[in-house]
Design a protein around this motif. Structure first.
Motif, mmCIF file in Angstrom:
data_model
loop_
_atom_site.group_PDB
_atom_site.id
_atom_site.type_symbol
_atom_site.label_atom_id
_atom_site.label_comp_id
_atom_site.label_asym_id
_atom_site.label_seq_id
_atom_site.Cartn_x
_atom_site.Cartn_y
_atom_site.Cartn_z
ATOM 1 N N LEU A 160 0.849 -1.184 0.000
ATOM 2 C CA LEU A 160 0.000 0.000 0.000
ATOM 3 C C LEU A 160 0.889 1.240 0.000
ATOM 4 O O LEU A 160 1.724 1.425 0.890
ATOM 5 C CB LEU A 160 -0.914 0.000 1.223
ATOM 6 C CG LEU A 160 -1.780 1.239 1.429
ATOM 7 C CD1 LEU A 160 -2.766 1.416 0.271
ATOM 8 C CD2 LEU A 160 -2.528 1.165 2.760
ATOM 9 N N ILE B 68 -3.124 7.136 -4.174
ATOM 10 C CA ILE B 68 -2.992 5.884 -3.424
ATOM 11 C C ILE B 68 -2.977 4.725 -4.412
ATOM 12 O O ILE B 68 -3.802 4.660 -5.326
ATOM 13 C CB ILE B 68 -4.139 5.727 -2.415
ATOM 14 C CG1 ILE B 68 -4.177 6.941 -1.473
ATOM 15 C CG2 ILE B 68 -3.992 4.438 -1.628
ATOM 16 C CD1 ILE B 68 -5.328 6.937 -0.499
ATOM 17 N N TRP C 2 -1.798 0.264 -4.795
ATOM 18 C CA TRP C 2 -1.435 -0.966 -4.109
ATOM 19 C C TRP C 2 -1.314 -2.107 -5.118
ATOM 20 O O TRP C 2 -1.826 -2.017 -6.239
ATOM 21 C CB TRP C 2 -2.481 -1.318 -3.035
ATOM 22 C CG TRP C 2 -3.879 -1.437 -3.563
ATOM 23 C CD1 TRP C 2 -4.510 -2.560 -4.010
ATOM 24 C CD2 TRP C 2 -4.824 -0.365 -3.727
ATOM 25 N NE1 TRP C 2 -5.781 -2.267 -4.441
ATOM 26 C CE2 TRP C 2 -6.001 -0.924 -4.278
ATOM 27 C CE3 TRP C 2 -4.783 1.015 -3.471
ATOM 28 C CZ2 TRP C 2 -7.126 -0.158 -4.567
ATOM 29 C CZ3 TRP C 2 -5.896 1.773 -3.769
ATOM 30 C CH2 TRP C 2 -7.063 1.189 -4.299
ATOM 31 N N TYR D 180 -11.946 -3.486 -3.070
ATOM 32 C CA TYR D 180 -11.114 -3.211 -1.895
ATOM 33 C C TYR D 180 -11.841 -2.197 -1.014
ATOM 34 O O TYR D 180 -12.538 -1.314 -1.509
ATOM 35 C CB TYR D 180 -9.762 -2.631 -2.309
ATOM 36 C CG TYR D 180 -9.008 -3.489 -3.302
ATOM 37 C CD1 TYR D 180 -8.102 -4.453 -2.879
ATOM 38 C CD2 TYR D 180 -9.228 -3.344 -4.676
ATOM 39 C CE1 TYR D 180 -7.419 -5.246 -3.798
ATOM 40 C CE2 TYR D 180 -8.557 -4.127 -5.594
ATOM 41 C CZ TYR D 180 -7.657 -5.085 -5.153
ATOM 42 O OH TYR D 180 -6.997 -5.866 -6.062
ATOM 43 N N ASN D 181 -11.661 -2.324 0.283
ATOM 44 C CA ASN D 181 -12.126 -1.319 1.231
ATOM 45 C C ASN D 181 -10.919 -0.552 1.734
ATOM 46 O O ASN D 181 -10.019 -1.137 2.363
ATOM 47 C CB ASN D 181 -12.846 -1.964 2.417
ATOM 48 C CG ASN D 181 -14.326 -2.118 2.199
ATOM 49 O OD1 ASN D 181 -14.917 -1.445 1.358
ATOM 50 N ND2 ASN D 181 -14.960 -2.994 2.950
ATOM 51 N N LEU D 182 -10.892 0.757 1.472
ATOM 52 C CA LEU D 182 -9.825 1.624 1.941
ATOM 53 C C LEU D 182 -10.326 2.377 3.169
ATOM 54 O O LEU D 182 -11.263 3.169 3.081
ATOM 55 C CB LEU D 182 -9.423 2.606 0.840
ATOM 56 C CG LEU D 182 -8.332 3.628 1.198
ATOM 57 C CD1 LEU D 182 -6.998 2.935 1.408
ATOM 58 C CD2 LEU D 182 -8.226 4.700 0.115
ATOM 59 N N TYR E 35 -9.614 4.984 6.464
ATOM 60 C CA TYR E 35 -8.703 6.076 6.802
ATOM 61 C C TYR E 35 -9.236 6.862 7.994
ATOM 62 O O TYR E 35 -10.423 6.796 8.339
ATOM 63 C CB TYR E 35 -8.490 7.001 5.607
ATOM 64 C CG TYR E 35 -9.685 7.860 5.252
ATOM 65 C CD1 TYR E 35 -9.826 9.146 5.785
ATOM 66 C CD2 TYR E 35 -10.680 7.415 4.382
ATOM 67 C CE1 TYR E 35 -10.911 9.950 5.470
ATOM 68 C CE2 TYR E 35 -11.764 8.207 4.052
ATOM 69 C CZ TYR E 35 -11.873 9.476 4.604
ATOM 70 O OH TYR E 35 -12.958 10.266 4.293
ATOM 71 N N CYS F 112 -14.597 4.825 5.208
ATOM 72 C CA CYS F 112 -14.236 3.728 4.321
ATOM 73 C C CYS F 112 -14.712 4.042 2.903
ATOM 74 O O CYS F 112 -15.817 4.563 2.709
ATOM 75 C CB CYS F 112 -14.869 2.421 4.819
ATOM 76 S SG CYS F 112 -14.620 1.015 3.723
ATOM 77 N N TYR G 214 -6.393 4.903 -6.351
ATOM 78 C CA TYR G 214 -7.471 5.826 -5.979
ATOM 79 C C TYR G 214 -6.881 7.215 -5.774
ATOM 80 O O TYR G 214 -5.856 7.386 -5.101
ATOM 81 C CB TYR G 214 -8.161 5.366 -4.686
ATOM 82 C CG TYR G 214 -9.441 6.112 -4.390
ATOM 83 C CD1 TYR G 214 -10.607 5.817 -5.081
ATOM 84 C CD2 TYR G 214 -9.483 7.115 -3.425
ATOM 85 C CE1 TYR G 214 -11.794 6.499 -4.831
ATOM 86 C CE2 TYR G 214 -10.659 7.794 -3.158
ATOM 87 C CZ TYR G 214 -11.809 7.487 -3.868
ATOM 88 O OH TYR G 214 -12.976 8.163 -3.615
ATOM 89 N N PHE H 85 -3.929 4.897 7.230
ATOM 90 C CA PHE H 85 -4.649 4.133 6.218
ATOM 91 C C PHE H 85 -4.466 2.634 6.420
ATOM 92 O O PHE H 85 -3.424 2.170 6.890
ATOM 93 C CB PHE H 85 -4.137 4.488 4.808
ATOM 94 C CG PHE H 85 -4.391 5.894 4.389
ATOM 95 C CD1 PHE H 85 -5.524 6.225 3.661
ATOM 96 C CD2 PHE H 85 -3.492 6.904 4.703
ATOM 97 C CE1 PHE H 85 -5.757 7.534 3.260
ATOM 98 C CE2 PHE H 85 -3.713 8.213 4.306
ATOM 99 C CZ PHE H 85 -4.849 8.531 3.586
ATOM 100 N N ILE I 49 -6.083 -1.180 4.264
ATOM 101 C CA ILE I 49 -6.896 -1.645 3.148
ATOM 102 C C ILE I 49 -7.124 -3.145 3.257
ATOM 103 O O ILE I 49 -6.284 -3.878 3.810
ATOM 104 C CB ILE I 49 -6.216 -1.284 1.801
ATOM 105 C CG1 ILE I 49 -7.186 -1.452 0.631
ATOM 106 C CG2 ILE I 49 -4.929 -2.061 1.590
ATOM 107 C CD1 ILE I 49 -6.674 -0.870 -0.673
ATOM 108 N N LYS J 187 -6.892 -7.044 7.092
ATOM 109 C CA LYS J 187 -6.490 -5.680 6.785
ATOM 110 C C LYS J 187 -4.970 -5.550 6.855
ATOM 111 O O LYS J 187 -4.296 -6.251 7.626
ATOM 112 C CB LYS J 187 -7.125 -4.697 7.767
ATOM 113 C CG LYS J 187 -8.630 -4.568 7.639
ATOM 114 C CD LYS J 187 -9.177 -3.607 8.675
ATOM 115 C CE LYS J 187 -10.693 -3.529 8.612
ATOM 116 N NZ LYS J 187 -11.250 -2.668 9.680
#
Length: 581
Positions: free
Chosen positions: A500, A514, A516, A525-527, A529, A539, A548, A561, A563, A574
């Protein structure tokens, strides 16, 4: 005798299963949304529309009001909503806005309701029996008026009103006299946007402040642990990043006291099937758990084509207010099933994302796979609304199905305004081989309007094919923006994300690029922060891509962060939290 007893036992058991209550719901919520009442908004097609929701808990039931619905809903469980038809405009109100962005408050044993207006002659309504649709004027003309109004009753009984919707002016607050409902003093500013600092407040789908300056609107106030959490919507209702922010103060009016904005949005849903989480309200259920209701976007046929979503909300040990929208358009637990500190939902995954689809017919370019692409903006449409139209999704292999959400689209709809006598009818069939079919859901006799129908199966089913057969449409063609099947693919969960990278822009600390390493067996994907490593409350779900452009940061804060990868079988672990100065 033994056989008779066994038969009775099986019969009683079957009744118990049949009577089993649904434990989950799915956003956007399934209510009978009215159609836009404005002919000028229908040049690109007639469509359902509402926004700016308020839910209040009154005597143990939930009451939902929203823009231009010609009435309101109530529910004992936040799943089954009953609509009460009611016009609140008086003969002297020269507008078609039948309670646009309504304010709803509780004064003792009385519910009060007021609509947005720039005039001095809107009525303030009252009811002590709204379930029976009994209303009368409390004040014939509430002279103070106000657009996007909101009410708040403090613990000491003092009554406040907030309002404002502008990209030039702040939102305002004032105390109202409990007897006369006239203002005590002058309306004073509560908060004005600071998009120079908070990136998420910038106008535009890409948060770039092009075209217009950002709007602040949709006030709401919540009191918790002696603090006042003033909520507001920004930066524009038509964008994926439409969100509610929150400012925390020590008094209900901020102009003479210190206040602190939370850096990140309170409710934010920039990715996934149903996007947007702005201009809403916070309420408690009967177990004292908090929830947040707000506006979700479609905005295809018109800027004001919108829906409603509800998410679990609360306060952490440091009194930071949060809303959980991660998997916010997947099945979520209803209030009766929500456990403090527990998961927001049962963990059922979307198992037909971009899987093969076959259909009975296709209208123009409204292609079949639009129904499984996880965008509420795109849809498949059949050529007709006839009973021989159908859509079938192939899960690829045997999978466990727990729930199905059907999101109808408005193609060639014919209605204007609220409709109270329309309905959908259909059947859902399942098959393990695509040849022999079993009826899974039979709504051939349904007489209710279910534009975003959600069915939690009494028992999970293992199957490969799901087929929806139309029987009756209330209007227009048989069209689906999302035939979404939830459960488990019974395969391997995705691998964890590696590498990441967050490159924060040197010249503008509100933004970052961003990226990865892609995960081969993931489709999204769930990011996560936040501004503290233990407060990654926001999220963004990102489909297909491994990059992103993130533009929502507080330029003065360090960010953190993490992910996770997503597929039809579950989610990965995660990543370790990454710190970005």
């Amino acid at each position: 005798m033994k056989k008779t007893i066994l038969t009775i036992f099986l019969f009683i058991s079957s009744l118990a299963v049949f009577a089993q209550k649904q434990k989950t719901y799915c956003n956007p919520i399934n209510i009978d949304y009215g159609y836009t009442p404005f002919e000028s908004f229908t040049e690109w097609g007639k469509h359902r529309a509402t926004a700016d929701p308020v839910i209040v808990n009154y005597k143990g039931d939930f009451y939902l009001f929203s823009t231009n619905q010609w009435g309101y809903w109530h529910s004992p469980d936040m799943l089954n909503w009953k609509f009460e038809e009611r016009k609140f405009l008086r003969p002297w109100n020269k507008t078609k806005d039948e309670l646009c962005a309504p304010a709803v408050g509780i004064l003792g044993d009385t519910m009060v309701v007021f609509g947005s207006t720039y005039t001095k002659n809107f009525t303030l309504w009252m009811s002590t029996n709204p379930k029976a649709n009994e209303w009368k004027p409390l004040v014939d003309s509430l002279e103070i008026g106000g657009w996007d109004p909101a009410f708040f009753t403090d613990d000491d009984g003092r009554f406040y009103m907030y309002n404002g919707s502008s990209n030039n002016y702040p939102v305002y607050g004032v105390e109202l006299d409990r007897k006369t409902f006239k203002p005590k003093g002058t309306r004073m500013p509560m908060y004005i946007l600071e998009s120079w600092r908070y990136g998420w407040q910038r106008f535009g789908e890409n948060m770039d402040n092009t075209f217009l300056d950002p709007f602040i609107e949709g006030a709401w106030m919540t009191k918790h642990n002696g603090k006042y959490y003033f909520q507001y919507g920004a930066p524009g209702t038509e964008f994926s990043g439409y969100a509610d922010g929150v400012v925390v103060g020590s008094k209900p009016l901020f102009y003479d006291t210190q206040f602190t904005p939370q850096s990140d949005p309170l409710s934010f849903k920039a990715g996934g099937f149903s996007r947007g989480a702005g201009h809403g309200a916070t309420f408690e259920d009967n177990s004292k758990n908090y929830w947040h209701v707000s506006t979700s976007i479609i905005c295809v046929k018109n800027t004001w084509e919108r829906r409603i979503g509800i998410w679990p909300t609360g306060f952490d040990k440091d009194d930071v207010m949060w809303t959980n929208t991660a998997f916010g358009d997947y099945p979520l637990y209803l209030p009766a099933e929500r456990k403090e500190g527990g998961p927001a939902g049962p963990g059922w995954m979307l198992i037909n994302y971009k899987k093969p689809v076959t259909v009975s017919s296709t209208l123009g370019s409204f292609n079949a796979n639009n129904a499984v692409d996880e965008s509420i903006k795109t849809y498949w449409s059949a050529k007709t609304s006839n009973g021989n139209e159908w859509i079938q999704t192939d899960l690829g292999s045997l999978a466990t199905v727990n729930a199905i959400q059907i999101n109808y689209a408005d193609q060639d709809a014919e209605f204007l305004g609220k409709q109270t006598n329309i309905y959908h009818q259909y059947k859902i069939l399942s098959s393990t081989d695509g040849k022999k079919w079993t009826t899974l859901v039979d709504k051939s006799k349904n007489k209710t309007d279910v534009p975003h129908d959600y069915i939690e199966l009494e028992k999970p089913v293992k199957t490969r094919f799901i087929k929806m057969v139309n029987i009756h449409m209330p209007t227009g063609k048989f069209a689906i923006s999302g035939l979404r099947v939830f459960g488990n693919g019974n395969g391997a969960k995705p691998d964890s994300v590696k590498n990441l990278i967050v490159l924060r822009t040197e010249k503008d600390k509100r933004s970052a690029y961003i990226k990865w390493q892609p995960v081969d067996n993931a489709f999204a994907y769930n990011l996560y922060y936040g501004t503290a490593p233990d407060k990654l409350y926001n999220c963004i779900m990102i489909h297909d891509l491994n990059e992103y452009w993130f533009k929502a940061m507080d330029l003065k804060k360090t960010y953190y962060f993490s992910i996770e990868a997503i597929n039809e079988n579950g989610i990965s672990k995660k990543t370790a939290i990454k710190t970005v100065e």
